[in-house]
Design a protein around this motif. Structure first.
Motif, PDB file in Angstrom:
ATOM      1  N   GLN A 148       6.530   0.043   7.576  1.00  0.00           N
ATOM      2  CA  GLN A 148       7.633   0.266   6.632  1.00  0.00           C
ATOM      3  C   GLN A 148       8.980   0.249   7.357  1.00  0.00           C
ATOM      4  OE1 GLN A 148       7.328   0.655   3.093  1.00  0.00           O
ATOM      5  NE2 GLN A 148       5.463  -0.304   3.835  1.00  0.00           N
ATOM      6  N   GLY A 152      12.301  -3.078   7.262  1.00  0.00           N
ATOM      7  CA  GLY A 152      13.730  -2.865   7.027  1.00  0.00           C
ATOM      8  C   GLY A 152      14.588  -3.258   8.219  1.00  0.00           C
ATOM      9  N   ALA A 155      15.323  -6.922   8.717  1.00  0.00           N
ATOM     10  CA  ALA A 155      16.397  -7.486   7.895  1.00  0.00           C
ATOM     11  C   ALA A 155      17.729  -7.465   8.650  1.00  0.00           C
ATOM     12  CB  ALA A 155      16.518  -6.711   6.586  1.00  0.00           C
ATOM     13  N   THR A 189      17.295  -8.987  -0.659  1.00  0.00           N
ATOM     14  CA  THR A 189      16.957  -7.562  -0.678  1.00  0.00           C
ATOM     15  C   THR A 189      15.681  -7.309  -1.478  1.00  0.00           C
ATOM     16  OG1 THR A 189      19.315  -7.096  -0.601  1.00  0.00           O
ATOM     17  CG2 THR A 189      17.873  -5.274  -1.161  1.00  0.00           C
ATOM     18  N   VAL A 192      12.602  -8.307   0.348  1.00  0.00           N
ATOM     19  CA  VAL A 192      12.247  -7.346   1.404  1.00  0.00           C
ATOM     20  C   VAL A 192      11.520  -6.150   0.794  1.00  0.00           C
ATOM     21  CG1 VAL A 192      13.122  -5.743   3.138  1.00  0.00           C
ATOM     22  CG2 VAL A 192      14.112  -8.017   2.963  1.00  0.00           C
ATOM     23  N   VAL A 193      12.040  -5.637  -0.341  1.00  0.00           N
ATOM     24  CA  VAL A 193      11.404  -4.493  -0.991  1.00  0.00           C
ATOM     25  C   VAL A 193       9.977  -4.854  -1.403  1.00  0.00           C
ATOM     26  CG1 VAL A 193      11.474  -2.947  -2.980  1.00  0.00           C
ATOM     27  CG2 VAL A 193      13.588  -3.559  -1.822  1.00  0.00           C
ATOM     28  N   ALA A 196       7.706  -5.104   1.567  1.00  0.00           N
ATOM     29  CA  ALA A 196       7.366  -3.770   2.084  1.00  0.00           C
ATOM     30  C   ALA A 196       6.292  -3.124   1.211  1.00  0.00           C
ATOM     31  CB  ALA A 196       8.609  -2.890   2.136  1.00  0.00           C
ATOM     32  N   LEU A 197       6.430  -3.258  -0.113  1.00  0.00           N
ATOM     33  CA  LEU A 197       5.446  -2.637  -0.999  1.00  0.00           C
ATOM     34  C   LEU A 197       4.077  -3.323  -0.878  1.00  0.00           C
ATOM     35  CD1 LEU A 197       7.685  -2.013  -4.148  1.00  0.00           C
ATOM     36  CD2 LEU A 197       6.938  -0.343  -2.454  1.00  0.00           C
TER      37      LEU A 197
ATOM     38  N   ASN B  97       9.600   6.043  -2.945  1.00  0.00           N
ATOM     39  CA  ASN B  97       8.865   5.030  -2.192  1.00  0.00           C
ATOM     40  C   ASN B  97       9.596   3.704  -2.191  1.00  0.00           C
ATOM     41  OD1 ASN B  97       6.839   6.739  -1.465  1.00  0.00           O
ATOM     42  ND2 ASN B  97       5.531   6.217  -3.190  1.00  0.00           N
ATOM     43  N   ILE B  98      10.137   3.327  -3.363  1.00  0.00           N
ATOM     44  CA  ILE B  98      10.886   2.070  -3.431  1.00  0.00           C
ATOM     45  C   ILE B  98      12.151   2.179  -2.585  1.00  0.00           C
ATOM     46  CG2 ILE B  98      12.189   0.545  -4.952  1.00  0.00           C
ATOM     47  CD1 ILE B  98      10.113   1.097  -7.090  1.00  0.00           C
ATOM     48  N   ALA B 101      11.511   1.564   0.915  1.00  0.00           N
ATOM     49  CA  ALA B 101      11.221   0.169   1.237  1.00  0.00           C
ATOM     50  C   ALA B 101      12.474  -0.700   1.198  1.00  0.00           C
ATOM     51  CB  ALA B 101      10.176  -0.376   0.257  1.00  0.00           C
ATOM     52  N   THR B 102      13.582  -0.150   0.694  1.00  0.00           N
ATOM     53  CA  THR B 102      14.799  -0.953   0.549  1.00  0.00           C
ATOM     54  C   THR B 102      15.563  -1.009   1.864  1.00  0.00           C
ATOM     55  OG1 THR B 102      14.913  -0.097  -1.683  1.00  0.00           O
ATOM     56  CG2 THR B 102      16.835  -1.286  -0.893  1.00  0.00           C
ATOM     57  N   PRO B 103      15.931  -2.198   2.330  1.00  0.00           N
ATOM     58  CA  PRO B 103      16.680  -2.277   3.580  1.00  0.00           C
ATOM     59  C   PRO B 103      18.123  -1.807   3.381  1.00  0.00           C
ATOM     60  CG  PRO B 103      16.422  -4.456   2.641  1.00  0.00           C
ATOM     61  CD  PRO B 103      15.667  -3.520   1.755  1.00  0.00           C
TER      62      PRO B 103
END
Lengths: 217, 248
Positions: A148, A152, A155, A189, A192-193, A196-197, B97-98, B101-103
């Motif tokens: 995780q 990020g 990026a 963005t 990327v989210v 990650a999920l 959680n989201i 995961a967000t940069p």
């Protein structure tokens, strides 16, 4: 002001798939290296008090260093692109992996190790068939946390020409005011989210199928 | 990022190892800088007033955003806890959680594109970025309080408000503070990225150094930012230990 998103996506989806795969590749490569290094480091220090606390403290301090600072320091030495990206991702992955390896190994009940030795297993055999399998679920959790984190950070690595979706995020910034600025950064963005999920979800499966049968719940 | 679990350390010499190491590193940095002959570009950034200005901008961004996060996210976490609804809880955890995961770089740049560049944009994206982890820690910290303790307090005749202030919040405080500590360290990192949207800070030095290929500028910027992050984490750890309720 912004061009329509569907036209944007229709034109660039191949590009987007490539970048997503690159992002995944750099994260996977870094995690693989960090797992080998982290578990080895964990194995070296877990049962020795002073080295253990020294390694964990150092890793705890290292992880607070802002990623842009580290990338900037690495780039004059390692150049641009994959090299500084992979090195910095490995760097940030080490703390969760080493820490969880240490915790996992310490949680293995001493009497199990003792009976394994009593049955005539060598220390290496005990490690491979008793200690590591029992500690594995905890170690995998560490790798998952590292995953995780690195998705990020990867990026940001686009700033030193690293691979992956950060390219689109920064492209939006450099084309600020143009029709597609928002589309670039937004799709970068969101991908990327999503990545990650998806990776986090994949780890549920990895954890399940890489854990020794007797331990599965 | 990682959530600190906050272990109590002895208040001995060990406590001051971290700041001591930082001082040594900084001294070495400036000693090295003294041996270099700087060209005109380097002189423009590597002087006391420029360094102090960037450091101040960086600290202001970090501290103000963390204070705002504390003011907003802790009450929100308490509110989310007191509604005691499964849906609210699932929503907060899911959103958390989201958010994780967000940069950060995406959040900062998106806000700059849809709104404007500059300090306030950076501040707001920092607050938005650190809000969720603190909210989540507040919620889980309060939920972690032993049910029997809560029951006993109610049985002694305390009102729900008294239970919250005297029992639940003090018992949850280590987890809440650990969340704030994480947010502070986060902010130092995200404030570095703020340079991309013209919000100043030490990130300016890193980016300028890279663009103009001046290694000393990059090194000074990066080492200063790293020192701030390490020192803030250390100071937050100290505060965590000092304000922890005695019984814990």
């Amino acid at each position: 002001m912004s061009g329509s998103l569907d036209v944007f996506l229709a034109r660039r989806w191949e590009d987007l798939v490539t970048l997503t795969l690159q992002h995944l590749a750099v994260v996977a490569l870094s995690l693989a290296i960090a797992t080998v290094l982290g578990v080895l480091l964990g194995l070296l220090v877990w049962d020795r008090n002073v080295p253990r606390s020294a390694v964990l403290t150092a890793a705890g301090i290292a992880i607070t260093i802002p990623s842009l600072a580290l990338l900037a320091l690495l780039s004059p030495v390692l150049g641009l692109g994959w090299a500084p990206t992979v090195v910095s991702l490995v760097f940030y992955s080490l703390l969760p992996i080493v820490r969880n390896t240490v915790v996992g190994l310490r949680e293995v009940p001493a009497h199990l190790v003792e009976s394994a030795r009593g049955m005539g297993m060598t220390p290496v055999r005990t490690l491979l068939s008793i200690q590591l399998p029992l500690a594995w679920p905890v170690i995998v959790t560490g790798i998952r946390v590292a995953a995780q984190l690195t998705v990020g950070i990867a990026a940001i690595a686009a700033y030193v020409a690293g691979p992956g979706l950060g390219l689109y995020i920064f492209k939006g910034l450099s084309s600020l005011g143009s029709v597609n600025a928002l589309n670039f950064t937004l799709t970068g963005t969101i991908c990327v989210v999503l990545l990650a999920l998806v990776i986090d979800g994949a780890f549920v499966l990895i954890a399940r199928y890489s854990t020794s049968r007797g331990l599965r719940v | 990022m990682t959530v600190h679990t906050g272990q109590r350390q002895g208040l001995g010499l060990k406590r001051f190892g971290t700041p001591l190491a930082v001082v040594v590193v900084l001294a070495a940095l400036f000693a090295w800088l003294g041996t270099l002959t700087l060209d005109s570009i380097e002189q423009r950034t590597l002087n006391a007033s420029y360094l102090l200005d960037r450091t101040r901008e960086h600290l202001v961004l970090t501290v103000v955003s963390s204070a705002l996060v504390a003011l907003l996210a802790i009450p929100a976490g308490i509110a989310a806890y007191r509604v005691r609804s499964k849906a609210v809880r699932a929503f907060v955890i899911g959103l958390g959680n989201i958010g994780q995961a967000t940069p950060a770089v995406g959040v900062v740049i998106l806000l700059a594109i849809v709104w404007q560049t500059g300090f306030y944009t950076a501040l707001i994206s920092l607050v938005a970025y650190c809000f969720l982890p603190v909210l989540r820690n507040t919620l889980t910290g309060l939920e972690q309080v032993d049910h029997a303790t809560r029951e006993a307090a109610r049985g002694m005749g305390m009102t729900p408000r008294q239970v919250l202030w005297r029992i639940e919040l003090p018992l949850a405080s280590p987890v809440i503070l650990a969340g704030l500590r994480t947010a502070l360290v986060f902010s130092v990192g995200v404030a570095t990225i703020a340079t991309f949207i013209n919000a100043g800070g030490l990130g300016d030095m890193i980016v300028n150094g890279l663009k103009l290929q001046r290694y000393p500028v990059i090194v000074v910027g990066a080492v200063l930012v790293a020192s701030i992050a390490v020192l803030i984490d250390w100071a937050a750890g100290l505060v965590e230990d000092l304000v922890r309720p005695r019984g814990l």
